[in-house]
Motif scaffolding. Structure first.
Motif, short mmCIF file in Angstrom:
data_model
loop_
_atom_site.label_atom_id
_atom_site.label_comp_id
_atom_site.label_asym_id
_atom_site.label_seq_id
_atom_site.Cartn_x
_atom_site.Cartn_y
_atom_site.Cartn_z
N GLU A 45 0.84 -1.20 0.00
CA GLU A 45 0.00 0.00 0.00
C GLU A 45 0.88 1.25 0.00
O GLU A 45 1.78 1.39 0.84
CB GLU A 45 -0.94 -0.01 1.22
CG GLU A 45 -1.68 1.29 1.49
CD GLU A 45 -2.49 1.83 0.30
OE1 GLU A 45 -3.18 1.03 -0.37
OE2 GLU A 45 -2.39 3.04 0.02
N SER A 99 -9.92 4.09 -1.10
CA SER A 99 -11.02 5.07 -1.14
C SER A 99 -12.17 4.67 -0.21
O SER A 99 -12.96 5.52 0.19
CB SER A 99 -11.52 5.26 -2.57
OG SER A 99 -10.47 5.77 -3.37
N TYR A 104 -18.05 8.14 1.18
CA TYR A 104 -19.25 8.58 1.90
C TYR A 104 -20.09 7.39 2.37
O TYR A 104 -21.19 7.58 2.88
CB TYR A 104 -20.06 9.54 1.03
CG TYR A 104 -19.42 10.92 0.87
CD1 TYR A 104 -18.12 11.16 1.31
CD2 TYR A 104 -20.10 11.97 0.29
CE1 TYR A 104 -17.53 12.41 1.17
CE2 TYR A 104 -19.51 13.23 0.14
CZ TYR A 104 -18.22 13.43 0.58
OH TYR A 104 -17.64 14.67 0.44
N ILE A 106 -22.04 5.21 1.22
CA ILE A 106 -23.36 4.83 0.70
C ILE A 106 -23.24 3.43 0.11
O ILE A 106 -22.30 3.13 -0.63
CB ILE A 106 -23.84 5.84 -0.35
CG1 ILE A 106 -24.00 7.21 0.31
CG2 ILE A 106 -25.14 5.38 -1.00
CD1 ILE A 106 -24.24 8.34 -0.67
N VAL A 244 4.28 1.25 -5.46
CA VAL A 244 4.80 0.43 -6.55
C VAL A 244 5.06 1.36 -7.74
O VAL A 244 4.19 2.15 -8.13
CB VAL A 244 3.83 -0.71 -6.91
CG1 VAL A 244 4.30 -1.45 -8.15
CG2 VAL A 244 3.69 -1.67 -5.73
N ALA A 550 -11.75 -1.25 -9.64
CA ALA A 550 -12.77 -0.54 -10.41
C ALA A 550 -12.41 -0.34 -11.88
O ALA A 550 -13.28 -0.02 -12.70
CB ALA A 550 -13.04 0.83 -9.75
N GLN A 562 -19.17 1.05 -4.57
CA GLN A 562 -18.24 0.24 -3.79
C GLN A 562 -18.72 -1.21 -3.65
O GLN A 562 -17.90 -2.14 -3.66
CB GLN A 562 -17.97 0.86 -2.42
CG GLN A 562 -19.20 1.00 -1.52
CD GLN A 562 -18.83 1.43 -0.10
OE1 GLN A 562 -17.68 1.36 0.30
NE2 GLN A 562 -19.81 1.85 0.69
C1 LIG Z 1 -14.49 10.94 -1.56
C2 LIG Z 1 -15.09 9.66 -2.08
C3 LIG Z 1 -16.42 9.35 -1.76
C4 LIG Z 1 -16.98 8.17 -2.23
N1 LIG Z 1 -18.23 7.83 -1.79
C5 LIG Z 1 -18.73 6.60 -2.09
C6 LIG Z 1 -19.96 6.15 -1.52
O1 LIG Z 1 -20.57 6.83 -0.70
N2 LIG Z 1 -20.42 4.93 -1.90
C7 LIG Z 1 -19.76 4.14 -2.81
O2 LIG Z 1 -20.27 3.07 -3.15
N3 LIG Z 1 -18.58 4.53 -3.35
C8 LIG Z 1 -18.04 5.72 -2.99
N4 LIG Z 1 -16.82 6.10 -3.49
C9 LIG Z 1 -16.16 5.21 -4.46
C10 LIG Z 1 -15.53 3.96 -3.85
O3 LIG Z 1 -14.89 4.24 -2.63
C11 LIG Z 1 -14.55 3.38 -4.87
O4 LIG Z 1 -15.27 3.04 -6.05
C12 LIG Z 1 -13.82 2.14 -4.39
O5 LIG Z 1 -13.11 2.41 -3.21
C13 LIG Z 1 -12.85 1.66 -5.46
O6 LIG Z 1 -12.12 0.58 -4.95
P1 LIG Z 1 -10.73 0.11 -5.59
O7 LIG Z 1 -10.28 -1.04 -4.75
O8 LIG Z 1 -10.93 -0.09 -7.04
O9 LIG Z 1 -9.73 1.36 -5.47
P2 LIG Z 1 -9.35 2.31 -4.27
O10 LIG Z 1 -10.36 2.25 -3.19
O11 LIG Z 1 -9.07 3.65 -4.85
O12 LIG Z 1 -8.01 1.68 -3.67
C14 LIG Z 1 -6.79 1.66 -4.36
C15 LIG Z 1 -5.65 1.53 -3.36
O13 LIG Z 1 -4.44 1.31 -4.06
C16 LIG Z 1 -3.43 2.14 -3.52
N5 LIG Z 1 -2.44 2.40 -4.58
C17 LIG Z 1 -2.64 3.12 -5.70
N6 LIG Z 1 -1.51 3.15 -6.43
C18 LIG Z 1 -0.59 2.44 -5.77
C19 LIG Z 1 0.76 2.12 -6.03
N7 LIG Z 1 1.39 2.56 -7.14
N8 LIG Z 1 1.43 1.38 -5.12
C20 LIG Z 1 0.80 0.92 -3.99
N9 LIG Z 1 -0.49 1.22 -3.69
C21 LIG Z 1 -1.18 1.96 -4.58
C22 LIG Z 1 -4.17 3.37 -3.08
O14 LIG Z 1 -3.42 4.15 -2.16
C23 LIG Z 1 -5.44 2.78 -2.50
O15 LIG Z 1 -5.27 2.41 -1.16
C24 LIG Z 1 -16.23 7.29 -3.06
C25 LIG Z 1 -14.90 7.60 -3.38
C26 LIG Z 1 -14.33 8.77 -2.88
C27 LIG Z 1 -12.89 9.07 -3.23
#
Ligand SMILES: Cc1cc2nc3c(=O)[nH]c(=O)nc-3n(C[C@H](O)[C@H](O)[C@H](O)COP(=O)(O)OP(=O)(O)OC[C@H]3O[C@@H](n4cnc5c(N)ncnc54)[C@H](O)[C@@H]3O)c2cc1C
Length: 579
Positions: A45, A99, A104, A106, A244, A550, A562
């Motif tokens: 991470e 994220s 938020y 939801i 990374v 995503a 999410q």
């Molecule tokens: C402010 C905000 C509000 C939101 N509100 C909602 C909501 O209310 N309801 C809902 O359903 N969705 C919501 N979302 C969207 C939801 O959180 C995301 O769609 C979901 O978290 C995506 O998951 P993920 O695992 O694809 O990526 P992410 O959650 O973005 O996780 C990616 C991870 O990889 C890490 N990473 C990235 N690049 C590297 C690298 N090079 N090396 C090592 N680590 C790395 C990041 O630091 C992060 O920890 C919101 C998002 C945000 C930002």
């Protein structure tokens, strides 16, 4: 073992799987793949522990986690054509939970037709609504809200899981606005029907928001999937503050490049560390950083790579393309009330009281999520917009736009006013036809990528948000609001936006992102020349590399996304275990 610095990971360690990114997808993978004690798993991470920011677990304080905080990538978009050239903040979580630690909360699984459309697009029926029901129930644990009130009529318990890692609840602490919302829903039920539980596969109508909150505490991917095992699974290592910088090609197999190595570093100036997985590297860095990392590693559109001097190893033109996002437009009304959540901004003593109450009992007004009701709507079937531009939704249960209600001032463009009581009814575009991009700014992994979500760029998007604003005004005209809603707020230009041209200008000046980037490394049938991953999440034309986050969705969920990410991650685990 939890390492807080890349230099602490013993160089002699061997890993079966290396997972990049500890968001919801990465957290699911790390937990599930380390269930088998034969697997040694490394989760990398970029950000710090989720304990560095005390606001993370407090549901209502999600407002304080973006933009510009210590658990955020703090990105900004490139100038948005659809927003009059404005650049808008583009927060992404950068901590354990990704994220899902700053979102938020939801919780919406979306319409059944979204899953059926994904299944059809990728040619794999295991993605269909019918076939993911067991997975959804396995993820959720429905729990009472923090105030313990009876939720009869607010949620249908039988459609939810009871024993999964992610705790789900409605908000608790009903406020003055809630009764008005449901009064108006009863009065205008033909257009705005009540929906007792929007997670049944049919989200249409207005209902109580469900949150990934349990016992008054945020349930991020880290809280749900990592905290319970972090100290007990000796075959899981997690390294924090480790970005990374490259996925490393380690050889060739069957004529295809093998990418099962990673290189990471704490910062641009610090030492680099390298590890190879005996089986696979799995990218879970999210829809912005996954395509960035692929391109930095020579996997992507060759013209884009060569413009930064990066040799192309695998030419995959769809890496970084097709970026899809939802658009938020916060519309504000003045309300006749002696208390709204605005008082927490104006009155520090009250805020501290509530914060202390949360700290001592995980209870009180801060134990609830930020938007108490949600509504999902379609353009009318005889709509000229659908006739002219086609229907981008996944089917008759899939919404084109959304209402989100909050009993407070909210604007992504302005600070809160210094006084007054407000309601926000945001109109969100859920089926954008615009497609944006993620591109590299340079070959330096520590430079922010260029993010263009193309917000409100297409005519369909502009016309749909215009219709959503008109619908919100019809809803706000219901008799139930009488004596409570005083008028539309003038400061954002809302009250003055009456003609279509004025409404369009107001939308362009006030809209922003709902923070839902998707689709930048999309999935397609293995035989298709389009797309980036196969239905078993493998990166095309490579060995040893998958993407689970995503990025892989062929269409953005028509919901808060999410839940869909957790569902895809649990599905990916099955694919990985079966291979
Ligand atoms: C402010 C905000 C509000 C939101 N509100 C909602 C909501 O209310 N309801 C809902 O359903 N969705 C919501 N979302 C969207 C939801 O959180 C995301 O769609 C979901 O978290 C995506 O998951 P993920 O695992 O694809 O990526 P992410 O959650 O973005 O996780 C990616 C991870 O990889 C890490 N990473 C990235 N690049 C590297 C690298 N090079 N090396 C090592 N680590 C790395 C990041 O630091 C992060 O920890 C919101 C998002 C945000 C930002």
């Amino acid at each position: 073992t939890l390492y807080t610095d890349p230099s602490q990971v013993p160089a002699a360690n061997k890993y079966t799987y290396i997972i990049v990114g500890a968001g919801p997808a990465g957290s699911v993978l790390a937990n599930r793949l380390s269930e088998d004690s034969n697997n040694k798993v490394l989760l990398i991470e970029a950000g710090p522990s989720d304990s560095v920011n005390p606001y993370i677990p407090v549901p209502f304080l999600c407002h304080g986690l973006s933009p510009d905080t210590n658990v955020n990538w703090n990105y900004t978009t490139v100038p948005q054509i659809g927003l009059g050239g404005r650049k808008v903040p583009y927060p992404r979580g950068r901590t354990l939970g990704g994220s899902s630690s700053i979102n938020y909360m939801i919780w919406t699984v979306g319409p059944s037709s979204d899953f059926d459309r994904w299944a059809a697009a990728v040619g794999d029926s295991s993605f269909s609504w019918k076939n993911v029901q067991g997975i959804i129930k396995g993820i959720e644990a429905l729990v009472p809200p923090a105030d313990g009130h009876n939720t009869t009529g607010q949620i249908i318990p039988s459609i939810h899981g009871t024993n999964g890692p992610v705790h789900i609840s409605v908000q608790g602490y009903p406020n003055e606005m809630d009764s008005k919302v449901f009064g108006a829903t009863a009065q205008l039920s033909a257009e705005f029907p009540f929906n007792e539980d929007m997670n049944s596969g049919n989200p249409l109508g207005i209902g109580w928001t469900q949150f990934s909150v349990g016992g008054g505490v945020r349930y991020s991917g880290a809280k749900a999937y990592l905290d319970p095992i972090i100290s007990s699974r000796s075959n899981l290592d997690i390294v924090l503050n480790a970005q990374v910088t490259k996925i490393v090609r380690t050889g060739t197999s069957g004529g295809l490049p093998v990418f099962n190595g990673v290189q990471f570093a704490q910062s641009a100036s610090s030492s680099k560390y390298s590890f190879n997985a005996t089986k696979e590297v799995i990218l879970a860095a999210g829809a912005i950083n996954t395509p960035q990392l692929l391109m930095l590693s020579g996997i992507g559109p060759s013209a884009e790579l060569s413009s930064h001097g990066i040799p192309t190893v695998v030419d995959l033109p769809d890496v970084g393309a097709h970026l899809q996002d939802h658009v938020v437009l916060p519309n504000v009304w003045l309300v006749n009330s002696t208390f709204t959540y605005d008082d927490l901004v104006y009155n520090e003593t009250l805020f501290i009281e509530d914060y202390v109450q949360w700290q001592t009992s995980h209870n009180g007004p801060l134990a609830t999520g930020p938007t108490t009701e949600t509504g999902w709507f379609r353009l009318p079937s005889n709509s000229q917009i659908l006739k002219a531009y086609g229907d981008p939704s996944s089917g008759p249960l899939s919404p084109h736009y959304e209402f989100l209600f909050a009993e407070a001032f909210s604007s992504f463009v302005q600070e809160s006013p210094a006084a007054g009581h407000y309601m926000m009814l945001s109109t969100n575009l859920i089926t954008p036809t615009s497609r944006g991009t993620v591109k590299l700014a340079s070959a330096n992994p520590f430079d922010d990528p260029l993010i263009d979500p193309a917000l409100l760029a297409s005519t369909f998007d502009k016309l749909t948000i215009r219709e959503a604003i008109k619908a919100a005004r019809r809803f706000a005209a219901a008799p139930a609001w009488k004596g409570y809603l005083v008028g539309e707020y003038a400061g954002t230009g809302f009250a003055a936006a009456q003609t279509d041209a004025q409404i369009d200008a107001y939308a362009s000046a006030n809209a922003a992102t709902v923070f839902h980037p998707f689709g930048t490394a999309f999935m397609s049938p293995a035989s298709s020349s389009k797309g980036v991953v196969t239905p078993d999440f493998k990166v095309k034309k490579t060995h040893g590399l998958r993407i689970v986050d995503a990025s892989v969705f062929p269409y953005i969920p028509t919901s808060h996304p999410q839940a869909a990410v957790y569902i895809f991650a649990e599905k990916a685990v099955k694919a990985i275990k079966n291979s």
